[in-house]
Scaffold this active site. Structure first.
Site, PDB file in Angstrom:
ATOM      1  CG  ASP A  30     -51.675  14.761  42.340  1.00 12.04           C
ATOM      2  OD1 ASP A  30     -50.972  14.136  42.971  1.00 12.04           O
ATOM      3  OD2 ASP A  30     -51.066  15.548  41.535  1.00 12.04           O
ATOM      4  CB  ILE A  31     -51.537   9.299  43.698  1.00 14.45           C
ATOM      5  CG1 ILE A  31     -50.475   9.595  42.687  1.00 14.45           C
ATOM      6  CG2 ILE A  31     -52.713   8.713  42.736  1.00 14.45           C
ATOM      7  CD1 ILE A  31     -49.712   8.396  42.383  1.00 14.45           C
ATOM      8  CG  ASN A  87     -45.314  21.868  37.077  1.00 17.73           C
ATOM      9  OD1 ASN A  87     -45.155  23.003  37.363  1.00 17.73           O
ATOM     10  ND2 ASN A  87     -45.757  20.728  37.903  1.00 17.73           N
ATOM     11  CB  VAL A  96     -46.658  12.353  34.197  1.00 14.89           C
ATOM     12  CG1 VAL A  96     -47.360  11.363  32.862  1.00 14.89           C
ATOM     13  CG2 VAL A  96     -46.601  11.316  35.477  1.00 14.89           C
ATOM     14  CG  HIS A 100     -50.046  16.672  34.474  1.00 19.35           C
ATOM     15  ND1 HIS A 100     -48.868  16.350  33.441  1.00 19.35           N
ATOM     16  CD2 HIS A 100     -49.517  16.889  35.488  1.00 19.35           C
ATOM     17  CE1 HIS A 100     -47.828  16.292  34.339  1.00 19.35           C
ATOM     18  NE2 HIS A 100     -48.258  16.659  35.579  1.00 19.35           N
ATOM     19  CG  HIS A 102     -50.722  20.195  38.973  1.00 13.31           C
ATOM     20  ND1 HIS A 102     -50.396  19.110  39.805  1.00 13.31           N
ATOM     21  CD2 HIS A 102     -49.807  20.083  37.836  1.00 13.31           C
ATOM     22  CE1 HIS A 102     -49.503  18.262  39.474  1.00 13.31           C
ATOM     23  NE2 HIS A 102     -49.013  19.035  38.285  1.00 13.31           N
TER      24      HIS A 102
END
Length: 124
Positions: A30-31, A87, A96, A100, A102
């Site tokens: 993750d950024i 989420n 986004v 995805h 996490h």
């Protein structure tokens, strides 16, 4: 799908710090990490939200969790514990629209996850 950030990562159109990939999923760091290890695990197939999963996608979604457990073990925090989070839509914090998972680990994680911003009125 043309403007999907994660589809662009899957298609190698933009760079990412990839930590795992196979024929079903790609995992990358993750950024904006919220833990010492914070990866996102995404299906190669574009699925916008959890609400869009079909029966045909169940194996892939389960594979996301399997990859999370594999990465946690490889990173050395599986035994201490880790968190996986999906989420779904804006009220849950999805920004986004490509599902995805996490994977967060490498430190003790508090609950609830967003203690500083949580405002609950238990009388309503």
């Amino acid at each position: 799908m043309m403007d999907c950030l994660f589809c662009k990562i899957v298609n190698n159109e933009i760079p990412a710090d990839i930590v795992y990939q196979d024929d079903k999923v790609v995992a990358f760091m993750d950024i904006n990490p919220q833990a010492p290890f914070h990866a996102l695990i995404i299906p190669r197939k574009h699925i916008a939200t959890l609400n869009d999963i079909t029966v045909a996608d169940c194996e892939t979604v389960g594979h996301l969790q399997w990859v999370a457990a594999k990465l946690a073990a490889e990173q050395g925090f599986a035994e201490d514990g880790y968190r996986t989070v999906f989420n779904c839509n804006s009220h849950a914090g999805q920004t986004v629209y490509h599902i995805h998972l996490h994977l967060l680990g490498g430190k003790p994680l508090g609950w609830p996850p967003y203690q500083d911003t949580l405002k609950v009125n238990l009388n309503n």
